[in-house]
Design a protein around this motif. Structure first.
Motif, PDB file in Angstrom:
ATOM      1  N   TRP A 167       4.200   2.223 -10.878  1.00  0.00           N
ATOM      2  CA  TRP A 167       4.385   3.576 -10.357  1.00  0.00           C
ATOM      3  C   TRP A 167       3.864   3.648  -8.937  1.00  0.00           C
ATOM      4  CZ3 TRP A 167       0.904   8.171 -10.339  1.00  0.00           C
ATOM      5  CH2 TRP A 167      -0.438   7.820 -10.353  1.00  0.00           C
ATOM      6  N   ALA A 168       3.997   4.820  -8.303  1.00  0.00           N
ATOM      7  CA  ALA A 168       3.779   4.968  -6.866  1.00  0.00           C
ATOM      8  C   ALA A 168       2.412   4.504  -6.401  1.00  0.00           C
ATOM      9  CB  ALA A 168       3.992   6.430  -6.457  1.00  0.00           C
ATOM     10  N   VAL A 169       1.379   4.788  -7.163  1.00  0.00           N
ATOM     11  CA  VAL A 169       0.014   4.439  -6.759  1.00  0.00           C
ATOM     12  C   VAL A 169      -0.525   3.404  -7.747  1.00  0.00           C
ATOM     13  CG1 VAL A 169      -2.181   5.410  -5.975  1.00  0.00           C
ATOM     14  CG2 VAL A 169      -0.161   6.843  -5.992  1.00  0.00           C
ATOM     15  N   SER A 170       0.302   2.410  -8.034  1.00  0.00           N
ATOM     16  CA  SER A 170      -0.021   1.450  -9.080  1.00  0.00           C
ATOM     17  C   SER A 170      -1.365   0.775  -8.829  1.00  0.00           C
ATOM     18  CB  SER A 170       1.060   0.377  -9.180  1.00  0.00           C
ATOM     19  OG  SER A 170       0.711  -0.581 -10.151  1.00  0.00           O
ATOM     20  N   GLY A 171      -2.250   0.917  -9.790  1.00  0.00           N
ATOM     21  CA  GLY A 171      -3.542   0.243  -9.738  1.00  0.00           C
ATOM     22  C   GLY A 171      -3.544  -1.052 -10.531  1.00  0.00           C
TER      23      GLY A 171
END
Length: 426
Positions: free
Chosen positions: A287-291
């Protein structure tokens, strides 16, 4: 499939941008040298176009990742919201699916590896739903990616032809009742509700068309290629073996090896295309802010999002580059699979267009211009490949989408903020 193979399109999303000084090839046209990050795709250089200087003007001014992820495939501005009143645009995969989706069992296929994130990112005041979706059926209807490979496989291949026909007939009878009730209701509601009901009816009719197409395919005696049957069986066994262990945490989230998980999903897209179960697909590596923690790679010790905010520190840039290279390597794996499948006078890849890239140039600056993009496949023989296409600066990425839609047979002269079809692709 009788006659000329159909054109397919897939969009492969990599979050968090790239180390930009190690991405762009040297030279242009057919005479180019691949950059360090792009080395894994060298064996496919004759089947790709590397695209430089494309971006989304409508992303500028939006904070962080969300305003650049949700509209990666739409090119439109998104409504800034912390709630559920999402608004973006119709994505290019869905513009294609709306015209040709009724010809296949599934109008499109949306896949990923990370669950949908809800809640609000109070650092930028956006709902995190924007970061988990790149496919939009309507400006207010995002399509969530499925992350469980077993669920996807079962949807695509578990039923045999006779079971599918029985299911389709049962579903059609249910739809007939729904349509009848909805039409009767329409005359009893106000104008605003009529518009909402019309949208609903349109969705129902789309499902009805696909059911009828599926019944017709079964009635004419669908015979799968023996090679495809073997690949389906092999993938079924592989998924069963991988999913047999305790691969979910207490919250139900999958705990799969990220490389294997990603490759399973790309194999599912490949077999869905080969079996003509769908012709449009999207896949999100994260996802956009993949951690996502990439410590499984030698020399990497931190999460993807954290390393993308590298602050120009060399030790972070080096790890960031390794993660970028891993993503390109997975994309090369998908192209390996698609090139290995003979179809007509060429391969499955020859009859497809597969776009790989990110919605950011650089994760540290959140720059939505000059995006890292690779387009693979010949679109049924209509696209030239094997080049680095250096476009004029600030060329709308929607020019590319317009060209892809036209190549696939969609009759349109506009998509998003496109100015014209992208020059140099044919």
């Amino acid at each position: 499939m009788a006659g000329k193979p159909p054109v397919r399109m897939a969009y492969i999303f990599m979050p968090n941008g790239v180390r930009q000084d190690r991405w762009t090839p040297e030279g242009e046209g057919a005479d180019f040298k691949l950059s360090p990050i792009l080395q894994p795709i060298d064996r496919h250089r004759g089947d790709i176009n590397i695209l430089t200087h494309l971006g989304h003007e409508n992303c500028e001014g939006g904070d962080g990742h969300y305003a650049k992820t949700a509209n990666w495939l739409t090119g439109t501005k998104i409504a800034k919201t912390t709630g559920k009143d999402l608004h973006c645009g119709v994505s290019v995969d869905q513009a294609f699916a709306q015209q040709f989706g009724h010809e296949t069992r599934f109008s499109s296929l949306e896949l990923g590896t990370e669950p949908i994130y809800t809640g609000v990112d109070f650092n930028v005041n956006y709902t995190m739903l924007y970061g988990s979706h790149i496919a939009w059926r309507t400006p207010t209807s995002p399509l969530p990616p499925e992350i469980n490979p077993r669920f996807v496989f079962d949807r695509l291949f578990r039923e045999n032809a006779q079971q599918r026909r029985a299911s389709a007939l049962e579903n059609k009878s249910v739809l007939d009742l729904v349509l009848s009730d909805a039409k009767a209701l329409r005359s009893k509601v106000g104008t605003e509700d009529q518009q909402k009901l019309d949208q609903y009816l349109e969705s129902i009719r789309s499902v009805e068309q696909r059911i009828e197409a599926d019944i017709a395919r079964v009635a004419t005696g669908e015979n799968l290629d023996p090679g495809l049957q073997g690949e389906i069986k092999n993938l079924d066994e592989r998924i069963s073996k991988i999913m047999a262990g305790n691969n979910a945490d207490p919250g139900g989230r999958l705990r799969l090896d990220h490389t294997e998980h990603s490759r399973l999903m790309m194999d599912l897209i490949t077999l869905a295309f080969w079996s003509d179960s769908t012709r449009a697909s999207t896949f999100m590596f994260g996802w956009a802010v993949s951690g996502k923690n990439f410590s499984f790679l030698p020399g990497v010790t931190q999460s993807h999002h954290e390393l993308s905010h590298h602050e120009n520190r060399q030790e972070k840039l080096d790890q960031y580059e390794k993660i970028n290279t891993w993503h390109v390597d997975q994309f090369a794996y998908m192209l390996d699979r698609m090139k290995s499948i003979k179809e007509g006078e060429g391969t499955l890849l020859d009859n497809s267009m597969v776009l790989f890239g990110s919605s950011l140039r650089d994760g540290n600056s959140h720059n939505p211009n000059n995006l890292p993009l690779i387009l693979a496949g010949k679109g049924g023989g209509k696209l030239a490949t094997g080049r680095h296409l250096m476009n004029p600066k600030d060329t709308p990425m929607c020019n590319l989408f317009l060209s892809m839609l036209q190549t696939a047979g969609v009759k349109t002269d506009r998509f998003g903020d496109s100015k014209e079809p992208l020059k140099g692709l044919a």
